[in-house]
Design a protein around this motif. Structure first.
Motif, PDB file in Angstrom:
ATOM      1  N   ARG A 349       0.809  -1.209   0.000  1.00  0.00           N
ATOM      2  CA  ARG A 349       0.000   0.000   0.000  1.00  0.00           C
ATOM      3  C   ARG A 349       0.841   1.258   0.000  1.00  0.00           C
ATOM      4  O   ARG A 349       0.338   2.335  -0.237  1.00  0.00           O
ATOM      5  CB  ARG A 349      -0.933   0.004   1.207  1.00  0.00           C
ATOM      6  CG  ARG A 349      -1.960  -1.122   1.202  1.00  0.00           C
ATOM      7  CD  ARG A 349      -2.744  -1.124   2.512  1.00  0.00           C
ATOM      8  NE  ARG A 349      -3.682  -2.238   2.553  1.00  0.00           N
ATOM      9  CZ  ARG A 349      -4.984  -2.129   2.330  1.00  0.00           C
ATOM     10  NH1 ARG A 349      -5.487  -0.957   2.034  1.00  0.00           N
ATOM     11  NH2 ARG A 349      -5.783  -3.168   2.399  1.00  0.00           N
ATOM     12  N   SER A 358       3.336   0.051  -5.332  1.00  0.00           N
ATOM     13  CA  SER A 358       2.157  -0.357  -4.578  1.00  0.00           C
ATOM     14  C   SER A 358       1.422  -1.417  -5.372  1.00  0.00           C
ATOM     15  O   SER A 358       1.662  -1.621  -6.560  1.00  0.00           O
ATOM     16  CB  SER A 358       1.243   0.838  -4.290  1.00  0.00           C
ATOM     17  OG  SER A 358       0.746   1.394  -5.499  1.00  0.00           O
ATOM     18  N   ARG A 360      -2.385  -3.882  -4.637  1.00  0.00           N
ATOM     19  CA  ARG A 360      -3.294  -4.672  -3.810  1.00  0.00           C
ATOM     20  C   ARG A 360      -4.305  -5.369  -4.708  1.00  0.00           C
ATOM     21  O   ARG A 360      -5.442  -5.597  -4.325  1.00  0.00           O
ATOM     22  CB  ARG A 360      -3.987  -3.789  -2.780  1.00  0.00           C
ATOM     23  CG  ARG A 360      -4.650  -2.554  -3.352  1.00  0.00           C
ATOM     24  CD  ARG A 360      -5.377  -1.749  -2.297  1.00  0.00           C
ATOM     25  NE  ARG A 360      -6.484  -2.487  -1.724  1.00  0.00           N
ATOM     26  CZ  ARG A 360      -7.336  -1.961  -0.841  1.00  0.00           C
ATOM     27  NH1 ARG A 360      -7.182  -0.723  -0.431  1.00  0.00           N
ATOM     28  NH2 ARG A 360      -8.324  -2.690  -0.372  1.00  0.00           N
TER      29      ARG A 360
END
Length: 613
Positions: A349, A358, A360
């Motif tokens: 994150r 990053s 996710r």
């Protein structure tokens, strides 16, 4: 003047600040599949104790030329497009450290920032500033590899082999080592004078390519074309049908040398060294920065790519921002991993480190590609009625793992090209929402490409990426009615979906202004289209503002970074681009947009390409 020690302290403080994530999404609360309308909500920011203006006044006394600067238009021209909620245009923007601290008129920012000490950098006439551009769907290392040989330029099979031969002959180490595996990306049989799939035997028609180990990946990334020696070295091949892939065979059932989608796994690629990967990465970075790209959504972040990105991050700050989509491979040796925390699959994150890496999200493949005939359609291909494409993943597995990933907090991004595949994915998201018993909007599931859609599914769509390079052969593949659902930008927006614009490079060129041009005109560079100069289905064009948001704030939303990136507002990262022409001005023709130059690409307030004048 401020000491370098103070600057380092400031940078350290910046890196420890938290990035906040919005709870808005592409998907609405649970409802039936036919009413699947993505919505967007507006987040309100509240500041306690002090107004923004009071904060500026409190700290402006300490401002020096080292600490802050302003980028301003000349002569009251509002040349800075903030892309905020009101799509405001302003005369000046103040940057302090790595963040935007103020916007407004020159007189106002000077009053707030101790005018005599503020370093003002003026734009040249006609130049504008826009937020840093994001490519919401691309392949970073693959693009670097594709640039070694310009196979896209091949206009015939023979011409393509000549380009490959010239590359071999111009590299003595490759020319003199006939055992070396030669790899390339970008051949496009659909654009050849005779648009048929090539064969392994074709390599033997050129004296330079004859007898070498060669693996060429097609422009869409969903086919490989191999030489006879490569075909032999990777044998034997299964005789049964391959779920999610095809081995092209001759009349006698023997492989011809072309493999589609999951069948490509039977061809072992060359082993790349760290030096190979670093060279590919740097080439992509150089091309991206000079094109105004500050953020890349890597849609091919398999284990090798993620390992490389993590290693590069450990070596120092990355040269641009990367949002990685991890592949989910449905084979038996790749079980569900969404609830693990090993480095290669952990959610990244960037909360507390200021990291530019990053991710996710998980990437799944529903079907193949339209160009190679693997896209899953509801009805057979118009130019090949024997097939309607294929799904690359078992439907029961899809329905099982999507809710699992969502339950464990992952964004689910699914490659879907054909109308059958897109319908199945939208059904899958609806099923997942029902299975979890709560709204999955906050996890912002995405469909990557969403290329061919039925009208009902346009109303259910949550995200779109891509361009219109397929328009020249699409009608032959799909027929005159079904082709109307290809890249139907306007219909998708009118259905309250959110669009992000991605090039899918190296499938298409890395230049985002070319994508901007295509979105607002739906014509080729020379102004032509299958429907004439007025555009290919001109009712589907985007406005300039919609296209700008589709490559700035909307990709930021799609990667959970809209509170930090995507617009030029107080407190956001100072990622911006200086362009030589005002592409937002209707007086600037679409053709002029294609000739617009990137004067500077700025990340965290510092020029990563060009210079801040």
């Amino acid at each position: 003047m401020v000491s370098s020690q103070r600057n380092r302290s400031k940078e350290k403080a910046e890196k420890t600040s938290n990035i906040q994530y919005s709870t808005t999404s592409f998907l609405p609360p649970t409802q039936s599949a036919t009413n699947f309308k993505p919505r967007v909500t507006l987040t309100l920011f509240l500041f306690a104790l002090f107004s923004a203006g009071a904060l500026y006044l409190r700290y402006s006394y300490f401002v020096s030329k080292k600490e802050a600067y302003a980028v301003c238009s000349r002569g009251d021209r509002k040349g800075i497009y903030t892309v905020d909620a009101n799509n405001s245009q302003v005369e000046c923007m103040v940057v302090r450290g790595v963040r935007v601290q103020d916007t407004g008129s020159l007189s106002d920012v000077r009053a707030r920032w101790n005018g005599p000490l503020l370093d003002v950098k003026y734009l040249q006439e006609n130049e504008i500033v826009i937020p840093g551009i994001s490519d919401s769907h691309c392949h970073i290392l693959e693009y670097g590899g594709s640039q070694t040989i310009d196979l896209v330029a091949g206009r015939t099979m023979k011409h393509t082999l000549e380009i490959l031969a010239d590359y071999i002959n111009s590299h003595p180490k490759i020319k003199n080592d006939r055992s070396k595996i030669i790899e390339g990306w970008g051949y496009d049989h659909a654009s050849w004078d005779v648009p048929v799939l090539p064969t392994a035997a074709d390599f033997d028609t050129n004296p330079t390519t004859r007898g070498r180990q060669i693996i060429l990946r097609g422009r869409d990334g969903h086919t490989v074309w191999v030489s006879p020696i490569t075909l032999a070295k990777n044998a034997p091949y299964p005789t049964e049908t391959i779920e999610g892939g095809v081995i092209i065979r001759d009349r006698n059932g023997a492989p011809t040398g072309v493999f589609l989608d999951k069948a490509m796994e039977f061809i072992k690629p060359a082993v790349l060294t760290d030096e190979d990967l670093r060279e590919r990465f740097q080439l992509t970075v150089d091309h991206a920065l000079r094109s105004g790209l500050t953020s890349l959504h890597d849609a091919g972040a398999g284990p090798e790519s993620m390992k490389f990105f993590l290693t590069e991050q450990s070596r120092g700050i990355l040269p641009l921002r990367i949002y990685g989509m991890r592949h989910f491979l449905p084979e038996a040796d790749a079980p569900y991993w969404g609830n693990t925390s090993t480095p290669l699959v952990a959610k990244l994150r960037g909360d507390n480190t200021g990291s530019r890496l990053s991710g996710r999200s998980v990437k799944l493949f529903a079907d193949g590609a339209l160009r190679s005939g693997g896209a899953a359609l509801n009805e057979p291909y118009s130019d090949n009625p024997s097939t309607r494409g294929f799904m690359r993943i078992d439907l029961e597995l899809l329905r099982r793992v999507v809710p699992d990933f969502l339950r464990d907090g992952w964004q689910v991004n699914i490659h879907a090209i054909g109308d059958r595949a897109n319908g199945i994915i939208l059904d899958t998201f609806t099923h997942a929402q029902e299975a979890l018993g709560h709204n999955i909007r906050e996890l912002r599931p995405r469909i990557e490409h969403a290329q061919v859609l039925t009208k009902p599914d346009m109303k259910r769509l949550g995200d779109l990426g891509g361009a219109i390079s397929d328009m020249w052969y699409a009608q032959d593949r799909l027929g005159p009615e079904r082709v109307k659902g290809l890249y139907a930008f306007r219909s998708i927006l009118d259905a309250s979906a959110r669009i992000t614009l991605g090039s899918d490079f190296p499938v298409d060129e890395i230049n985002p202004l070319a994508g901007f041009f295509a979105a607002i005109t739906r014509v080729d560079r020379d102004g032509s289209s299958p429907h004439g100069p007025g555009g290919w289905f001109p009712d589907q064009v985007l406005t300039r503002l919609e296209a700008l948001r589709g490559m700035t704030i909307d990709p930021a939303f799609a990667s959970f970074t809209e509170k930090d990136l995507g617009s030029l507002e107080h407190g956001k990262r100072a990622d911006f681009v200086i362009l030589s022409k005002d592409i937002m001005d209707p007086q600037v023709s679409p053709q002029e947009i294609l000739h617009t130059k990137v004067r500077a690409t700025v990340i965290d307030g510092r020029a990563a390409y060009g210079s801040i004048i």
